[in-house]
Structure formats: C-alpha cells, structure tokens
Scaffold this active site. Sequence first.
Site, short mmCIF file in Angstrom:
data_model
loop_
_atom_site.label_atom_id
_atom_site.label_comp_id
_atom_site.label_asym_id
_atom_site.label_seq_id
_atom_site.Cartn_x
_atom_site.Cartn_y
_atom_site.Cartn_z
N VAL A 12 0.92 -1.14 -0.07
CA VAL A 12 -0.11 -0.06 0.11
C VAL A 12 1.03 1.23 0.00
O VAL A 12 0.80 2.17 -0.88
CB VAL A 12 -0.85 -0.16 1.13
CG1 VAL A 12 -1.66 1.35 1.56
CG2 VAL A 12 -1.99 -0.95 0.85
N ARG A 153 -6.23 -3.55 -5.64
CA ARG A 153 -5.95 -5.14 -5.38
C ARG A 153 -4.40 -5.45 -5.98
O ARG A 153 -3.88 -4.95 -6.80
CB ARG A 153 -6.93 -5.32 -6.83
CG ARG A 153 -8.30 -5.33 -6.44
CD ARG A 153 -8.93 -5.65 -7.97
NE ARG A 153 -8.42 -4.63 -8.64
CZ ARG A 153 -8.67 -4.58 -10.23
NH1 ARG A 153 -9.45 -5.70 -10.61
NH2 ARG A 153 -8.36 -3.70 -11.11
N GLU A 154 -3.99 -6.13 -5.10
CA GLU A 154 -2.50 -6.56 -5.76
C GLU A 154 -2.41 -7.13 -6.89
O GLU A 154 -3.61 -7.90 -7.28
CB GLU A 154 -1.91 -7.50 -4.62
CG GLU A 154 -1.59 -6.78 -3.18
CD GLU A 154 -1.13 -7.82 -2.36
OE1 GLU A 154 -0.51 -9.20 -2.50
OE2 GLU A 154 -1.06 -7.78 -0.99
N LYS A 206 -14.35 -0.03 4.67
CA LYS A 206 -13.19 -0.92 4.23
C LYS A 206 -13.84 -2.43 4.60
O LYS A 206 -13.58 -3.15 3.83
CB LYS A 206 -12.05 -0.42 4.77
CG LYS A 206 -10.91 -1.28 4.61
CD LYS A 206 -10.40 -1.53 3.03
CE LYS A 206 -9.45 -2.68 2.92
NZ LYS A 206 -9.32 -2.97 1.46
N PHE A 251 -15.96 -12.14 -8.55
CA PHE A 251 -16.03 -12.88 -7.13
C PHE A 251 -16.78 -14.18 -7.02
O PHE A 251 -17.23 -14.40 -5.90
CB PHE A 251 -15.92 -11.78 -6.13
CG PHE A 251 -14.76 -10.91 -5.84
CD1 PHE A 251 -13.70 -11.38 -4.77
CD2 PHE A 251 -14.58 -10.01 -6.73
CE1 PHE A 251 -12.71 -10.49 -4.87
CE2 PHE A 251 -13.51 -9.03 -6.62
CZ PHE A 251 -12.49 -9.59 -5.53
N GLY A 259 -7.32 -16.18 -0.09
CA GLY A 259 -6.12 -16.00 0.70
C GLY A 259 -5.65 -14.67 0.77
O GLY A 259 -6.47 -13.58 0.63
N CYS A 262 -5.26 -9.88 3.24
CA CYS A 262 -6.30 -8.94 3.50
C CYS A 262 -7.73 -9.39 3.89
O CYS A 262 -7.92 -9.53 5.06
CB CYS A 262 -6.77 -8.05 2.33
SG CYS A 262 -5.49 -6.84 2.18
N1 LIG Z 1 -1.82 -5.32 0.68
C1 LIG Z 1 -3.12 -5.06 0.10
O1 LIG Z 1 -3.31 -5.38 -1.08
C2 LIG Z 1 -3.98 -4.22 0.93
C3 LIG Z 1 -5.04 -3.56 0.12
C4 LIG Z 1 -5.73 -2.62 0.88
C5 LIG Z 1 -5.53 -2.43 2.24
N2 LIG Z 1 -4.29 -2.75 2.97
C6 LIG Z 1 -3.90 -2.64 4.21
O2 LIG Z 1 -2.93 -1.63 4.23
C7 LIG Z 1 -1.95 -1.87 5.33
C8 LIG Z 1 -0.65 -1.98 5.00
O3 LIG Z 1 -0.57 -3.46 4.24
P1 LIG Z 1 0.71 -3.78 3.38
O4 LIG Z 1 0.26 -5.05 2.57
O5 LIG Z 1 1.12 -2.90 2.42
O6 LIG Z 1 1.69 -4.13 4.24
P2 LIG Z 1 3.00 -4.79 4.24
O7 LIG Z 1 3.36 -5.49 5.40
O8 LIG Z 1 3.28 -4.87 2.76
O9 LIG Z 1 3.91 -3.25 4.60
C9 LIG Z 1 4.14 -2.82 5.68
C10 LIG Z 1 5.38 -1.70 5.94
O10 LIG Z 1 5.26 -1.13 7.20
C11 LIG Z 1 6.61 -0.83 7.56
N3 LIG Z 1 6.54 -0.72 8.96
C12 LIG Z 1 6.25 -1.18 9.96
N4 LIG Z 1 6.31 -0.31 11.10
C13 LIG Z 1 6.82 0.62 10.98
C14 LIG Z 1 7.37 1.96 11.40
N5 LIG Z 1 7.02 2.03 12.74
N6 LIG Z 1 7.88 2.80 10.79
C15 LIG Z 1 7.91 2.79 9.40
N7 LIG Z 1 7.29 1.52 8.58
C16 LIG Z 1 7.08 0.82 9.44
C17 LIG Z 1 7.11 -2.30 7.13
O11 LIG Z 1 8.71 -2.52 7.40
C18 LIG Z 1 6.59 -2.60 6.05
O12 LIG Z 1 7.54 -2.11 4.96
C19 LIG Z 1 -2.64 -3.02 6.27
O13 LIG Z 1 -3.54 -2.60 6.94
C20 LIG Z 1 -3.58 -3.71 5.12
O14 LIG Z 1 -4.38 -4.56 5.65
C21 LIG Z 1 -3.47 -3.66 2.28
#
Ligand SMILES: NC(=O)c1ccc[n+]([C@@H]2O[C@H](COP(=O)([O-])OP(=O)(O)OC[C@H]3O[C@@H](n4cnc5c(N)ncnc54)[C@H](O)[C@@H]3O)[C@@H](O)[C@H]2O)c1
Length: 432
Positions: A12, A153-154, A206, A251, A259, A262
């Site tokens: 994100v 979406r990834e 969300k 979907f 999986g 999220c």
């Molecule tokens: N991946 C998705 O498709 C997606 C889509 C929508 C929402 N989200 C939500 O967005 C959020 C992030 O998801 P993601 O997949 O990007 O997570 P991720 O695990 O890929 O990335 C999180 C990042 O935050 C960093 N981090 C952790 N603590 C930190 C700090 N104190 N200071 C600075 N950086 C820090 C980590 O090192 C990591 O690089 C989650 O809440 C997730 O549910 C994810």
Amino acid sequence: MTNICVIGTGYVGFTASVCFANLGNDCIGVDINSDRVKSLNGGIPPIYETGLRELLEINLREKRLYYTTELKEAVKESEVIFICVGTPENSDGSVDLSQVYSVAESIGKAMNKYKVIVNKSTVPIGTAEAVKNIIKKNYSGEFDVVSNPEFLREGAAMKDFFNPDRIIIGTESEKAAEIMKHLYKAVERVENPIIVTDTKSAELIKYASNAYLATKISFINEIARYAEVVGADVTKVAKGMGLDKRIGSRFLHAGIGYGGSCFPKDVKGILYSAKSAGVELQIIKAVDKVNHEQPEFVLKKILLALKTTKGKKVAVLGLAFKPKTDDVRNAPAETIIKKLIEAGVKISAFDPVAEDNFKKIFPQIEYFSNPYDTAKGADLLFISTEWDQFRDIDKKRLKSLMKQPIIVDGRNIYEPNEMKKAGFEYISVGRK
Ligand SMILES: NC(=O)c1ccc[n+]([C@@H]2O[C@H](COP(=O)([O-])OP(=O)(O)OC[C@H]3O[C@@H](n4cnc5c(N)ncnc54)[C@H](O)[C@@H]3O)[C@@H](O)[C@H]2O)c1
C-alpha cells in the site's frame, strides 16, 4: 503540489508513495526496514507490481520522491502524512494495531505545525479516534486525523490507484476534507467519486467491502460443493447468476478459497471488533468457516486421486495467493502443500514471480522455472494459482512428462471435456 509523507512502504505505502509523486507531489517514503529503503532509493521495488518500477525510477530521477528511515524529519517536512503500516491478525482474530499506534506516537512527537494524518491501513472502527488521542498526548497544536481506506488489488495496484472505483475520506474536519479532495482531484472521475463521510463510517466501509467480497467467494464455494454432488457445473451456475446485474459476475469463481494478506484477516477483524461491540455477525462467521474448509475440500480430492501418498510426487503450478502478484501471505497453496508434505508427498513447484517468497516458507520444495520441468515424473499436477500462462498449456507435452496424467485444478481453468479428450483424469471444483 502537496508535501506528502508515506509511512510504511509495503504494497500500500510503496504504491501510494510512487503514485502520489507521479501526480506532481513531493513525497517522502518512510520505513523502519533500512534494506528496503536502500533498495527503493536505488530504484528497486520491494514488491512485484506491473508498472511501478518504471514510475519509481522516473520519480526518483525527477526528485519528487525519496525514501528514508528518519520518520521525524519526514513528518516535519510534510503537510499530509499517510500511515500505511501493517495491521496483522493476532492469534485470537483481533487486529494487531501496535504498528499504527507506534507510528502515531512518533508522529505526535515530530509534529511542528498543522498537518493531516491519514490512516490508510485497514483498522477497526474507532482507530482514527485512538490515533488522534495518541497524537494529542504528544502535541498540543492543531491537527486532523482522516480515515482514507485503501482498496487497491495486488496485481493491479497502480491501475487501481489511478482509476479507483471510489475514494473514501472519513473526517470530522472540513479543512482536512478540502486538503484531501485537492490531493485526490487528479484521479477523481464523475463515475469514480470522492465520498466524504465520518471516520467511523469510512473505517467500516473498508471492512464491510472486504467482508462482502469474501462472502461472494465463500458463497460460490459452497454452491460448488452442492453442484458436485448433484452433477451440476458451478462455472455455468456462476455465469448464469452473474449476468444478473444485481449480482454481478466478479468474485464468483469457485476454487480453493480466498487468501492473501487482506481477506482472511479482515474477515476475522470485523468479526472480532463487532463481537467486542456486542454484535454477532452470523453471515460473516459462516464465510470464514467455509473458507477455512475449502483448501481441505480440495486437498481431499488430491489425496483421493493419489490413492496412497507413499513415494508420490505432486507438481504444483502457482504459489502466489492470486495471479500477477508475488504475495504468498495466507496463500491457500500453503495449507495444501504443508499437509501433502506431512503426508510424505514430494513437491515440485513453479510460480512466475512468487518463488523467492514461497522458498522462505518451504525451502525443501524443488522449484522449477517452467510448468513442464515441474511436471516431469509427477503423479499428479495441482493448479493452485490461475496464472494466464497455465491456461493454454501444451497438454500433449504435459501428459508425456507426467508419471500419471492426473490434474487437480483448484481454479477451474480448463474445460473438463478437453482434458478428458487429452487423456487426463481431470478433477476440478464444483464440476463432475
Ligand atoms: N496489500 C494489500 O493489497 C492491501 C490493500 C488494501 C489495504 N491494505 C492494508 O494496508 C495496510 C498495509 O498493508 P501492506 O500489505 O502494504 O503491508 P506490508 O506488510 O506489505 O507493509 C508494511 C510496511 O510497514 C513498515 N513498517 C512497520 N512498522 C513501521 C514503522 N514503525 N515505521 C515505518 N515503517 C514501518 C514495514 O517495514 C513494511 O514495509 C494493512 O492495514 C493492510 O490491511 C493492504
């Protein structure tokens, strides 16, 4: 142009940092992972996402973007601060908010003037308020907290950033709403509007959206189980259902269950937070249960087709939780492969981009760089992720390489009649 800081550079945060910079903003990406920061500054993305490497290079070169581990400096220089850190699942299903709270505290300590702090991470209802209170404890000046959930979406992250179905801005402050609307103006379309609402509704939008999408998947998986028993074809059922505009075709693909990072945790997250508020979400509870069972349902098909596991080899095509991503977090393939290994089955596997991440979980698997080498000598081929390159596979070549021509297709990507004609014992989901 706005000075932006994005904290957390995962799927994100990395996407947001690159895309906001590309819209002309000055953007600083912050992460505690110094290796990640170093790679990013060298133009190497932390994740596989179409188009983002090119945008990263352009925006680094044009000096609108850089990455750092220094949160304090980045916050001081920015007007809008996005929190994009992880919100993983605790063992009891609740949401681990420690990363969000720790970042909120650091932001509070670094505040030097009015700023908008934006929560982009997926968080339970009431978190914006909690973040506000944490910052207040550390900073007495004016600021606003906004909830701006992410829906990307990834596999299509860049596309989704620039063409979102909607942009949700949850805030109680008109000033913050105006700043956010200005920031998103470039991607707003008449048919893809910005919705301004209160923070709690934004947070629930969300969770409710992800829970609804998960519901569609578990629903069709349950129908698949029924279709199999009565001799119907779930892919035809889904098509017939999906053409009804009130239902929609997306979907509705039966398979091995949802999986990723999220849906599983967000379904559990909404269940847990609703329960804490005294509300039992019965439909969502059933969605979670069906999804938990689905990999087992497919595993049974594999075990039945193998007859015995002793000395057997299963070739797995696809390891990522879905195509076009290298993300293997909560990939249903993991559950199935783990059980097969425990049963003594040898595994060979191929995924176009997720091998490195999967290797961290299963170093003992033999990995190959194409489907054919993977299938060599296998007693059964299991389709776990529906990558496009598996769809038009050379069936004749595949059959000649396998020890036994058995395919368990966990994603229903082939036509049963064609596979039968090609000489395979073909087993799929929800189709006789
Ligand atoms: N991946 C998705 O498709 C997606 C889509 C929508 C929402 N989200 C939500 O967005 C959020 C992030 O998801 P993601 O997949 O990007 O997570 P991720 O695990 O890929 O990335 C999180 C990042 O935050 C960093 N981090 C952790 N603590 C930190 C700090 N104190 N200071 C600075 N950086 C820090 C980590 O090192 C990591 O690089 C989650 O809440 C997730 O549910 C994810």
